[in-house]
Design a protein around this motif. Structure first.
Motif, PDB file in Angstrom:
ATOM      1  N   GLN A  76      38.610  41.109  41.596  1.00 55.02           N
ATOM      2  CA  GLN A  76      38.460  40.240  42.759  1.00 55.02           C
ATOM      3  C   GLN A  76      39.592  40.463  43.759  1.00 55.02           C
ATOM      4  O   GLN A  76      39.357  40.578  44.966  1.00 55.02           O
ATOM      5  N   ILE A  77      40.817  40.521  43.266  1.00 54.65           N
ATOM      6  CA  ILE A  77      41.964  40.731  44.145  1.00 54.65           C
ATOM      7  C   ILE A  77      41.853  42.062  44.870  1.00 54.65           C
ATOM      8  O   ILE A  77      42.112  42.152  46.079  1.00 54.65           O
ATOM      9  N   LYS A  78      41.423  43.088  44.161  1.00 50.29           N
ATOM     10  CA  LYS A  78      41.260  44.404  44.796  1.00 50.29           C
ATOM     11  C   LYS A  78      40.178  44.354  45.868  1.00 50.29           C
ATOM     12  O   LYS A  78      40.335  44.915  46.973  1.00 50.29           O
ATOM     13  N   ARG A  79      39.088  43.659  45.585  1.00 51.41           N
ATOM     14  CA  ARG A  79      38.008  43.561  46.574  1.00 51.41           C
ATOM     15  C   ARG A  79      38.470  42.792  47.818  1.00 51.41           C
ATOM     16  O   ARG A  79      38.133  43.152  48.951  1.00 51.41           O
ATOM     17  N   MET A  80      39.243  41.749  47.609  1.00 54.56           N
ATOM     18  CA  MET A  80      39.747  40.960  48.734  1.00 54.56           C
ATOM     19  C   MET A  80      40.592  41.830  49.662  1.00 54.56           C
ATOM     20  O   MET A  80      40.485  41.747  50.887  1.00 54.56           O
ATOM     21  N   LYS A  81      41.427  42.652  49.073  1.00 58.23           N
ATOM     22  CA  LYS A  81      42.314  43.500  49.874  1.00 58.23           C
ATOM     23  C   LYS A  81      41.562  44.677  50.487  1.00 58.23           C
ATOM     24  O   LYS A  81      41.729  44.987  51.675  1.00 58.23           O
ATOM     25  N   ASP A  82      40.730  45.334  49.685  1.00 53.40           N
ATOM     26  CA  ASP A  82      40.029  46.524  50.166  1.00 53.40           C
ATOM     27  C   ASP A  82      39.080  46.196  51.318  1.00 53.40           C
ATOM     28  O   ASP A  82      38.859  47.024  52.213  1.00 53.40           O
ATOM     29  N   SER A  83      38.521  44.996  51.300  1.00 57.09           N
ATOM     30  CA  SER A  83      37.570  44.603  52.349  1.00 57.09           C
ATOM     31  C   SER A  83      38.261  44.086  53.596  1.00 57.09           C
ATOM     32  O   SER A  83      37.597  43.744  54.577  1.00 57.09           O
ATOM     33  N   GLY A  84      39.587  44.018  53.545  1.00 59.93           N
ATOM     34  CA  GLY A  84      40.334  43.552  54.703  1.00 59.93           C
ATOM     35  C   GLY A  84      40.305  42.050  54.891  1.00 59.93           C
ATOM     36  O   GLY A  84      40.671  41.543  55.965  1.00 59.93           O
ATOM     37  N   LEU A  85      39.885  41.306  53.873  1.00 62.53           N
ATOM     38  CA  LEU A  85      39.843  39.855  53.996  1.00 62.53           C
ATOM     39  C   LEU A  85      41.244  39.247  53.967  1.00 62.53           C
ATOM     40  O   LEU A  85      41.471  38.174  54.520  1.00 62.53           O
ATOM     41  N   CYS A  86      42.164  39.921  53.321  1.00 63.46           N
ATOM     42  CA  CYS A  86      43.567  39.496  53.327  1.00 63.46           C
ATOM     43  C   CYS A  86      44.414  40.708  52.946  1.00 63.46           C
ATOM     44  O   CYS A  86      43.902  41.686  52.399  1.00 63.46           O
ATOM     45  N   LYS A  87      45.692  40.613  53.235  1.00 63.21           N
ATOM     46  CA  LYS A  87      46.591  41.715  52.889  1.00 63.21           C
ATOM     47  C   LYS A  87      47.223  41.520  51.511  1.00 63.21           C
ATOM     48  O   LYS A  87      47.378  42.468  50.749  1.00 63.21           O
ATOM     49  N   LYS A  88      47.575  40.280  51.209  1.00 63.89           N
ATOM     50  CA  LYS A  88      48.318  39.996  49.982  1.00 63.89           C
ATOM     51  C   LYS A  88      47.752  38.748  49.319  1.00 63.89           C
ATOM     52  O   LYS A  88      47.033  37.961  49.938  1.00 63.89           O
ATOM     53  N   VAL A  89      48.135  38.554  48.050  1.00 64.20           N
ATOM     54  CA  VAL A  89      47.641  37.414  47.270  1.00 64.20           C
ATOM     55  C   VAL A  89      48.815  36.729  46.578  1.00 64.20           C
ATOM     56  O   VAL A  89      49.717  37.396  46.049  1.00 64.20           O
ATOM     57  N   SER A  90      48.771  35.402  46.592  1.00 64.90           N
ATOM     58  CA  SER A  90      49.802  34.583  45.957  1.00 64.90           C
ATOM     59  C   SER A  90      49.148  33.659  44.945  1.00 64.90           C
ATOM     60  O   SER A  90      47.998  33.248  45.121  1.00 64.90           O
ATOM     61  N   VAL A  91      49.893  33.323  43.890  1.00 60.39           N
ATOM     62  CA  VAL A  91      49.413  32.330  42.923  1.00 60.39           C
ATOM     63  C   VAL A  91      50.504  31.307  42.643  1.00 60.39           C
ATOM     64  O   VAL A  91      51.688  31.573  42.800  1.00 60.39           O
ATOM     65  N   TRP A  92      50.061  30.138  42.243  1.00 62.12           N
ATOM     66  CA  TRP A  92      50.935  29.001  41.921  1.00 62.12           C
ATOM     67  C   TRP A  92      51.405  29.087  40.466  1.00 62.12           C
ATOM     68  O   TRP A  92      50.653  29.511  39.593  1.00 62.12           O
ATOM     69  N   THR A  93      52.630  28.697  40.228  1.00 64.93           N
ATOM     70  CA  THR A  93      53.099  28.527  38.853  1.00 64.93           C
ATOM     71  C   THR A  93      54.229  27.516  38.840  1.00 64.93           C
ATOM     72  O   THR A  93      54.647  27.013  39.884  1.00 64.93           O
ATOM     73  N   ASN A  94      54.694  27.171  37.653  1.00 62.08           N
ATOM     74  CA  ASN A  94      55.866  26.305  37.527  1.00 62.08           C
ATOM     75  C   ASN A  94      56.567  26.607  36.207  1.00 62.08           C
ATOM     76  O   ASN A  94      56.057  27.374  35.395  1.00 62.08           O
ATOM     77  N   PRO A  95      57.751  26.026  35.971  1.00 60.48           N
ATOM     78  CA  PRO A  95      58.522  26.400  34.784  1.00 60.48           C
ATOM     79  C   PRO A  95      58.247  25.528  33.571  1.00 60.48           C
ATOM     80  O   PRO A  95      59.109  25.368  32.707  1.00 60.48           O
TER      81      PRO A  95
END
Length: 783
Positions: free
Chosen positions: A348-367
């Motif tokens: 999914q992340i590769k498709r998002m980038k390859d299709s030009g829908l976004c350049k980068k992807v971020s995810v949430w986390t915590n400690p």
């Protein structure tokens, strides 16, 4: 914490003892420090030295323009960590001298001096800056210790288990002096009159609590103070004694550094050397970030619909962010996508980038690790989690059921956690939102390395973000890693960036956030962001649009909410008018993109000099204008642009222009300062004014960069050449291949600045270089 009841009485339940005299002064062998022995009563005979406490005050020339002051009662108290890392890049040389004359001893650190009164005089230490400027002082009854509950004789202190012991100092506040900073605080910009507690807390933006408590404050008199401890610090800023700023800690020692200016930029530059300079962030991070929001229901189909909708609206998304529920409920954090919602995350992340829908992807986390997380048992068995004194893993049900806390003082735990982060990077994640890190217990816990729990409470945010940032830097390289963090303390500026936390969807909360960003910038942080539209609640369309203008002119810009999404068509039923949410968002995304080269250039200077890129308080650029120290509804983006967000539904706004000619970036209208301005703005406009004498690099849609001069009069075009050449040397202008020859660059001078108007002034190849000579920017400039 207040130790007195008015000027005359001691607070009920308190005993106070003050340094009453500098009895003796010892010079350190290297002539860079003094140690003052200060009894808590004046010594007139030998008997007075008995049954009496003393305070030792150590004063050291640390660096040119920086002197440390440490007050100690009992020196045998164990010095537990953690400690802030000082001068992380290198310890500087200092030109220090000690001179004694007329019963005064003067320690100098460059142009900054500390003058100590002799034994026959009342207790006093005066601090003066460059050119003999009076900064502040420690007067009679300004350094002391306190017991709670009160003691009637010294024998009671044989058992201190039920007695609180504080040390404190009180520096003088001058007439008209204002105090700013102390992290991201959401109350009044000027802290005089406030009681402030430096203790990280998850309290939203509408209280006196703060996610980012930074033990550094800036004075309008041209100096700053850094309090060198991560433990709880309590300040009474003109709130116990109106003419004093009291700093107190529970313990036996209190140390702070006074940092000379004379300008705020000088103070911040020295502070950055002391606690660490901010790191650079990648170019793509300045673009638009779009989030799923927090508790909204989403899956791959939802994400794709969001991004395709933005593409259809011609609003480029640079970063798409997956918030909490990319993880399976109750399993936070196990660092694994919920397979029911996201069966193929890497694909999914590769498709998002390859299709030009976004350049980068971020995810949430915590400690934190909830008990249901598949990683909980592994982390507990290996000793990666914080423990109680009886050996149990620390757990509670706040936030996540049975939640435990990763112990980053354990090197093995850090390595393990970094491995989890790296596994996300392996599937195409580019940035990590490092949420939480504030509610760290300070009682009944034992850290792996023996750190003091009270000192670790605030410092935990530094360790947590440093751990994640190191893993990302190892993968992407220096200056290419970027976080999205909430908690911070002094030194966290080295691990950018931070955002403002949970604000409500109200104009009042937007103003709170702005004040928080201003204070944070005055605490040594270059980059800052805010949840556009507010986090809690559903913003009315007018407020969303006004917040878009504010948020897109911060250093970083993210659309994010709690239980409602922030895609523009969901805000106003897909209003397609030129003042609809979609059009307004597109307009300000375009404005920020147009300013991209300027923003990058100003970011480089901000990192170098310890300055905020945005939000930059007006007093940083205009310290000699008294009005600038009170402005908390506007800010600078870099050194040349003023932004005044609109908080009223009718579009009315009042803001202040300092001395000089200012040109509206949007309308081209020119106005003279200093004066207050009242304007009414459409929803797709905001007061955005360019400083006189500015040459702005502006990026067109195709990427070409042109330079536009503001406030350059006819006959003064030579100034443009000087500014451009200086800009290139200072790396103020980002130069791409289209600008490798300066003769290809045309600098237009705004018509409003021309006299007479008929004269068109441009900077062509004849101005920039001899016609036959091509001027290029070599690799050394571009690097």
């Amino acid at each position: 914490m207040k130790f007195r009841d008015g000027m005359w009485l001691v607070a009920e339940g308190t005993t106070i003892e003050y340094a009453e005299q500098v009895y003796s002064i010892t010079e350190r062998a290297d002539k860079k420090a003094l140690s003052l022995l200060c009894p808590t009563r004046r010594i007139s005979n030998r008997g007075d030295v008995l049954n009496r406490s003393t305070l030792t005050i150590d004063i050291e020339a640390v660096s040119d323009g920086i002197i440390s002051v440490e007050s100690t009662h009992w020196a045998g108290a164990v010095r537990k960590g953690p400690n802030f890392e000082l001068f992380p890049d290198s310890a500087p040389e200092v030109e220090a001298t000690i001179t004694t004359a007329s019963e005064r001893t003067i320690l100098s650190a460059g142009a900054l001096t500390a003058t100590v009164a002799g034994a026959s005089q009342p207790f006093r230490i005066d601090f003066k800056g460059a050119n003999g400027r009076v900064l502040t002082d420690l007067r009679e009854r300004s350094v002391g210790l306190a017991y709670n509950p009160p003691i009637s004789n010294m024998q009671q202190t044989g058992d201190m288990r039920n007695i609180q012991h504080h040390v404190f100092t009180q520096t003088t506040l001058g007439v008209g002096e204002s105090v700013h900073g102390l992290g991201e605080r959401f109350g009044p910009f000027n802290k005089v009159g406030q009681a402030v507690q430096l203790w990280n807390a998850d309290g939203g933006t509408s209280s006196d609590q703060a996610y980012k408590n930074v033990s550094f404050w800036m004075s309008s008199r041209g100096y700053g103070v850094f309090i060198d401890t991560p433990e709880k610090v309590e300040l009474e800023i003109g709130s116990e004694r109106c003419c004093r700023l009291q700093t107190s800690v529970e313990g036996q020692r209190l140390k702070w550094f006074i940092i000379d200016g004379p300008t705020p930029k000088d103070v911040l530059r020295r502070y950055a050397k002391l606690t660490g300079q901010a790191s650079s962030v990648p170019e793509w991070s300045y673009g638009l970030w779009l989030s799923t929001s927090f508790t909204t229901d989403y899956d791959e189909k939802t994400v794709t619909a969001f991004l395709e909708g933005m593409k259809k609206a011609a609003i480029p998304v640079d970063v798409f962010h997956f918030d909490c529920f990319w993880l399976k409920a109750f399993q936070w954090c196990d660092f694994a996508f919920d397979k029911e919602k996201f069966p193929d995350p890497a694909g999914q992340i590769k498709r998002m980038k390859d299709s030009g829908l976004c350049k980068k992807v971020s995810v949430w986390t915590n400690p934190y690790l909830g008990q249901a997380s598949p990683l909980f048992a592994e982390a507990a068995a290996n000793g990666y989690l914080l423990k109680r004194k009886n050996g149990d893993v620390f757990q509670w049900d706040l936030w996540q059921a049975g939640m435990a806390i990763v112990d980053f003082t354990n090197p093995a735990a850090r390595t393990w956690f970094q491995g989890m982060i790296t596994s996300l990077l392996d599937i195409g994640i580019d940035s990590i939102k490092t949420d939480f890190g504030e509610r760290i217990p300070a009682e009944d816990v034992v850290w792996h390395d023996g750190s003091d729990p009270g000192r670790m409470h605030n410092y935990y945010s530094v360790l947590y973000n440093e751990t994640v940032y190191a893993a990302m830097t190892e993968r992407f390289g220096k200056g290419e890693a970027v976080l999205f963090a909430r908690a911070a303390a002094a030194g966290s500026q080295r691990f950018p960036l931070q955002w403002g936390g949970d604000c409500e969807s109200t104009p009042e909360a937007m103003a709170e956030s702005l004040r928080g960003g201003l204070g944070f910038g005055l605490s040594g942080f270059a980059f800052w962001s805010v949840d556009i539209g507010g986090f809690e609640g559903n913003p009315p369309p007018w407020l969303y649009k006004r917040w878009v203008a504010f948020g897109l002119l911060c250093s970083h810009s993210r659309l994010h909410g709690s239980d409602s999404v922030r895609v523009p068509w969901a805000i106003d039923n897909d209003d397609q008018s030129d003042e609809g949410a979609t059009a307004v968002l597109r307009t300000f995304v375009q404005i920020k993109a147009k300013l991209g080269a300027y923003i990058q250039a100003e970011a480089a200077k901000s990192v170098r000099d310890g300055l905020p890129l945005s939000l930059r308080a007006m007093c940083i650029e205009f310290p000699n204008d008294p009005t600038s120290w009170s402005l908390d509804r506007q800010f600078m983006l870099g050194s040349s642009l003023i932004v005044a967000p609109v908080f009223e539904e009718d579009g009315s706004v009042e803001f202040y222009l300092p001395e000089g000619r200012w040109t509206s970036f949007i309308s081209g209208e020119v106005k003279e300062g200093p004066r207050w301005i009242k304007e009414v703005h459409r929803l797709d406009s905001v007061p955005l004014y360019v400083r006189e004498g500015t040459v702005l690099p502006l990026r067109a849609e195709g990427g070409e960069i042109s330079l536009k001069a503001y406030g350059i009069k006819a006959g003064e075009v030579g100034k443009v050449e000087e500014i451009v050449e200086g800009a290139l040397k200072e790396r103020e202008v980002t130069v791409d291949e289209a600008m490798l020859a300066l003769k290809k660059t045309e600098v237009n001078v705004d018509e409003a600045a021309l006299a007479p108007k008929e004269e068109e002034v441009t900077v062509d190849e004849a101005t920039l270089a001899p016609k036959e000579k091509e001027v290029t920017v070599d690799e050394a400039v571009l690097a």
